[in-house]
Design a protein around this motif. Structure first.
Motif, PDB file in Angstrom:
ATOM      1  N   THR A   1       0.394  -1.682  -0.023  1.00  0.00           N
ATOM      2  CA  THR A   1       0.116   0.246   0.155  1.00  0.00           C
ATOM      3  C   THR A   1       0.717   1.076   0.343  1.00  0.00           C
ATOM      4  OG1 THR A   1      -1.706  -1.296   1.359  1.00  0.00           O
ATOM      5  CG2 THR A   1      -1.918   1.156   0.798  1.00  0.00           C
ATOM      6  N   ALA A   2       1.820   1.013   0.719  1.00  0.00           N
ATOM      7  CA  ALA A   2       3.362   1.894   0.798  1.00  0.00           C
ATOM      8  C   ALA A   2       3.245   2.631  -0.636  1.00  0.00           C
ATOM      9  CB  ALA A   2       3.698   2.151   1.485  1.00  0.00           C
ATOM     10  N   LEU A   3       4.117   1.586  -1.163  1.00  0.00           N
ATOM     11  CA  LEU A   3       4.078   2.035  -3.296  1.00  0.00           C
ATOM     12  C   LEU A   3       3.184   2.258  -3.809  1.00  0.00           C
ATOM     13  CD1 LEU A   3       6.675  -2.246  -3.255  1.00  0.00           C
ATOM     14  CD2 LEU A   3       6.990   0.765  -2.650  1.00  0.00           C
ATOM     15  N   ARG A   4       2.233   1.555  -4.000  1.00  0.00           N
ATOM     16  CA  ARG A   4       0.848   2.478  -4.635  1.00  0.00           C
ATOM     17  C   ARG A   4       0.745   3.699  -4.320  1.00  0.00           C
ATOM     18  NH1 ARG A   4      -1.340  -3.613  -2.897  1.00  0.00           N
ATOM     19  NH2 ARG A   4      -1.289  -4.246  -5.151  1.00  0.00           N
ATOM     20  N   TYR A   5       0.341   3.877  -2.555  1.00  0.00           N
ATOM     21  CA  TYR A   5       0.456   5.454  -2.244  1.00  0.00           C
ATOM     22  C   TYR A   5       1.302   6.425  -2.223  1.00  0.00           C
ATOM     23  CZ  TYR A   5       0.173   9.691   1.011  1.00  0.00           C
ATOM     24  OH  TYR A   5       0.713  11.439   1.436  1.00  0.00           O
ATOM     25  N   LEU A   6       2.691   6.329  -2.860  1.00  0.00           N
ATOM     26  CA  LEU A   6       3.993   6.785  -3.053  1.00  0.00           C
ATOM     27  C   LEU A   6       4.278   7.462  -4.675  1.00  0.00           C
ATOM     28  CD1 LEU A   6       7.206   5.414  -0.950  1.00  0.00           C
ATOM     29  CD2 LEU A   6       6.085   7.925  -0.406  1.00  0.00           C
ATOM     30  N   ALA A   7       3.784   6.270  -5.100  1.00  0.00           N
ATOM     31  CA  ALA A   7       3.076   6.463  -6.267  1.00  0.00           C
ATOM     32  C   ALA A   7       2.419   7.732  -6.733  1.00  0.00           C
ATOM     33  CB  ALA A   7       3.669   4.844  -7.295  1.00  0.00           C
ATOM     34  N   ASP A   8       1.398   7.323  -6.216  1.00  0.00           N
ATOM     35  CA  ASP A   8       0.018   7.505  -6.905  1.00  0.00           C
ATOM     36  C   ASP A   8       0.293   9.894  -5.707  1.00  0.00           C
ATOM     37  OD1 ASP A   8      -1.459   6.559  -8.469  1.00  0.00           O
ATOM     38  OD2 ASP A   8      -2.669   5.382  -6.716  1.00  0.00           O
ATOM     39  N   ARG A   9       1.187   9.512  -5.317  1.00  0.00           N
ATOM     40  CA  ARG A   9       1.225  10.717  -4.505  1.00  0.00           C
ATOM     41  C   ARG A   9       2.413  11.564  -5.703  1.00  0.00           C
ATOM     42  NH1 ARG A   9       6.135  12.477  -1.138  1.00  0.00           N
ATOM     43  NH2 ARG A   9       4.833  14.423   0.333  1.00  0.00           N
ATOM     44  N   GLU A  10       2.910  10.847  -5.454  1.00  0.00           N
ATOM     45  CA  GLU A  10       3.766  12.091  -6.908  1.00  0.00           C
ATOM     46  C   GLU A  10       3.673  11.605  -8.611  1.00  0.00           C
ATOM     47  OE1 GLU A  10       6.523  13.437  -5.329  1.00  0.00           O
ATOM     48  OE2 GLU A  10       5.179  12.758  -3.484  1.00  0.00           O
ATOM     49  N   SER A  11       1.901  11.115  -8.604  1.00  0.00           N
ATOM     50  CA  SER A  11       1.755  11.539  -9.509  1.00  0.00           C
ATOM     51  C   SER A  11       2.918  10.753 -10.684  1.00  0.00           C
ATOM     52  CB  SER A  11       1.244  12.668 -10.609  1.00  0.00           C
ATOM     53  OG  SER A  11       0.456  13.224  -9.852  1.00  0.00           O
ATOM     54  N   ARG A  12       3.282   9.578 -10.064  1.00  0.00           N
ATOM     55  CA  ARG A  12       4.106   9.226 -11.219  1.00  0.00           C
ATOM     56  C   ARG A  12       3.387   7.491 -11.999  1.00  0.00           C
ATOM     57  NH1 ARG A  12       9.851   8.908 -10.363  1.00  0.00           N
ATOM     58  NH2 ARG A  12      10.014   7.875 -11.666  1.00  0.00           N
ATOM     59  N   THR A  13       2.655   8.032 -12.735  1.00  0.00           N
ATOM     60  CA  THR A  13       2.145   6.524 -13.524  1.00  0.00           C
ATOM     61  C   THR A  13       3.032   6.064 -14.607  1.00  0.00           C
ATOM     62  OG1 THR A  13       1.275   8.227 -15.411  1.00  0.00           O
ATOM     63  CG2 THR A  13      -0.125   7.896 -13.462  1.00  0.00           C
ATOM     64  N   ASP A  14       4.278   6.227 -14.808  1.00  0.00           N
ATOM     65  CA  ASP A  14       5.323   5.421 -15.351  1.00  0.00           C
ATOM     66  C   ASP A  14       5.402   4.237 -14.150  1.00  0.00           C
ATOM     67  OD1 ASP A  14       6.647   7.482 -13.236  1.00  0.00           O
ATOM     68  OD2 ASP A  14       8.277   6.875 -14.683  1.00  0.00           O
ATOM     69  N   LEU A  15       5.430   4.640 -13.004  1.00  0.00           N
ATOM     70  CA  LEU A  15       5.379   3.529 -12.292  1.00  0.00           C
ATOM     71  C   LEU A  15       4.330   2.666 -11.761  1.00  0.00           C
ATOM     72  CD1 LEU A  15       7.745   4.810  -9.890  1.00  0.00           C
ATOM     73  CD2 LEU A  15       8.654   4.145 -11.840  1.00  0.00           C
ATOM     74  N   TYR A  16       3.050   3.259 -11.736  1.00  0.00           N
ATOM     75  CA  TYR A  16       1.374   2.546 -11.317  1.00  0.00           C
ATOM     76  C   TYR A  16       0.657   3.383 -12.415  1.00  0.00           C
ATOM     77  CZ  TYR A  16      -1.641   0.676  -7.916  1.00  0.00           C
ATOM     78  OH  TYR A  16      -2.406  -0.159  -7.681  1.00  0.00           O
ATOM     79  N   PRO A  17       0.863   3.233 -13.096  1.00  0.00           N
ATOM     80  CA  PRO A  17      -0.760   3.255 -14.298  1.00  0.00           C
ATOM     81  C   PRO A  17      -1.765   3.321 -14.096  1.00  0.00           C
ATOM     82  CG  PRO A  17       0.968   1.222 -14.723  1.00  0.00           C
ATOM     83  CD  PRO A  17       1.203   0.963 -13.447  1.00  0.00           C
ATOM     84  N   ARG A  18      -1.726   4.615 -15.059  1.00  0.00           N
ATOM     85  CA  ARG A  18      -3.232   4.881 -14.760  1.00  0.00           C
ATOM     86  C   ARG A  18      -4.473   4.200 -15.503  1.00  0.00           C
ATOM     87  NH1 ARG A  18      -4.776   6.155  -9.995  1.00  0.00           N
ATOM     88  NH2 ARG A  18      -7.262   6.481 -10.702  1.00  0.00           N
ATOM     89  N   ASP A  19      -3.836   3.483 -16.831  1.00  0.00           N
ATOM     90  CA  ASP A  19      -4.524   2.444 -17.065  1.00  0.00           C
ATOM     91  C   ASP A  19      -5.398   1.178 -16.918  1.00  0.00           C
ATOM     92  OD1 ASP A  19      -5.591   1.320 -20.571  1.00  0.00           O
ATOM     93  OD2 ASP A  19      -4.073   0.323 -19.207  1.00  0.00           O
ATOM     94  N   PRO A  20      -6.624   0.735 -16.823  1.00  0.00           N
ATOM     95  CA  PRO A  20      -7.021  -0.552 -16.076  1.00  0.00           C
ATOM     96  C   PRO A  20      -6.358  -1.352 -16.071  1.00  0.00           C
ATOM     97  CG  PRO A  20      -8.937   0.929 -17.049  1.00  0.00           C
ATOM     98  CD  PRO A  20      -7.197   1.168 -17.381  1.00  0.00           C
ATOM     99  N   ALA A  21      -6.161  -2.216 -17.143  1.00  0.00           N
ATOM    100  CA  ALA A  21      -5.223  -3.094 -17.863  1.00  0.00           C
ATOM    101  C   ALA A  21      -3.940  -3.601 -17.077  1.00  0.00           C
ATOM    102  CB  ALA A  21      -4.988  -3.508 -19.089  1.00  0.00           C
ATOM    103  N   ARG A  22      -3.238  -2.631 -17.737  1.00  0.00           N
ATOM    104  CA  ARG A  22      -1.592  -1.842 -16.746  1.00  0.00           C
ATOM    105  C   ARG A  22      -1.095  -2.307 -15.772  1.00  0.00           C
ATOM    106  NH1 ARG A  22       0.789   2.632 -19.513  1.00  0.00           N
ATOM    107  NH2 ARG A  22       2.838   1.603 -18.806  1.00  0.00           N
ATOM    108  N   ARG A  23      -2.878  -0.912 -14.570  1.00  0.00           N
ATOM    109  CA  ARG A  23      -2.490  -1.419 -13.509  1.00  0.00           C
ATOM    110  C   ARG A  23      -2.487  -2.731 -13.431  1.00  0.00           C
ATOM    111  NH1 ARG A  23      -3.905   2.916  -8.623  1.00  0.00           N
ATOM    112  NH2 ARG A  23      -2.217   4.279 -10.428  1.00  0.00           N
TER     113      ARG A  23
END
Length: 196
Positions: free
Chosen positions: A65-87
């Motif tokens: 959850t911390a990994l997901r939170y930090l990537a979202d917090r920093e808007s790093r969609t390259d690290l945690y994609p917004r696209d549902p299939a890639r996510r």
């Protein structure tokens, strides 16, 4: 400032340190002993497990959850994609690591790390878990193809895998993904932080 309740030997904490280094985020590190956790730590984490990430009033008590939170917090969609299939691919790798691989890996690691009695047969369950996990990893590149928070989770959690007396040849995708992730400067920094 971010605060990480950490321990140098915690592979789950290593996951979070890896991403913090990748994101170049400063944080305060609070060491928590694993063998005799101080009483006050129960007020921080309801199960007294390591790590805990604190960001202001937010307390995150699960490493994935911390990994997901930090990537979202920093808007790093390259690290945690917004696209549902890639996510979903990233989430599948992280959740399968925690639910399928970690229990088998822990049974193998615990005797080495803590000198506890070795179970009768940890190799078969571990090989079965790794074989299934191998099927989830991308054909080339990192675990999900491109570098993502799944690689932070995998490289962190499998930090001690090379210490186990097992043949990793049947898992070329996993071996490749681990090599790529562990070659990143942020991983070296996170491991260096643990050994400092």
């Amino acid at each position: 400032m971010l605060k990480l309740y950490d321990n140098a030997e915690s592979t789950n904490a290593l996951k979070v340190r890896f991403l913090l280094a990748e994101l170049r985020l400063e944080y305060e590190k609070v060491d928590v002993p694993l063998d005799a956790k101080p009483g006050w730590y129960g007020d921080v984490h309801p199960f007294s497990l390591v790590p805990t990430l604190v960001d202001g009033d937010l307390v995150v008590t699960e490493s994935n959850t911390a990994l997901r939170y930090l990537a979202d917090r920093e808007s790093r969609t390259d690290l945690y994609p917004r696209d549902p299939a890639r996510r979903a691919r990233v989430d599948t790798l992280m959740d399968s690591l925690s639910l399928q691989v970690r229990p088998a890996l822990w049974a193998a690691e615990e005797p080495i790390q803590y000198g506890t009695p070795e179970p009768d047969d940890w190799r078969t369950p571990l090989h079965e878990a790794l074989a299934g996990f191998e099927r989830l990893i991308a054909d080339d590149g990192y675990a999900a193809g491109d570098f993502s928070i799944a690689d932070c989770a995998i490289a962190g959690r499998m930090w001690h895998l090379h210490e186990l007396p097992i043949d990793l040849a049947p898992y070329p995708r996993l071996t490749r993904a681990l090599a790529l992730a562990s070659a990143r400067p942020a991983y070296a920094a996170a491991v260096g932080t643990a050994r400092a």
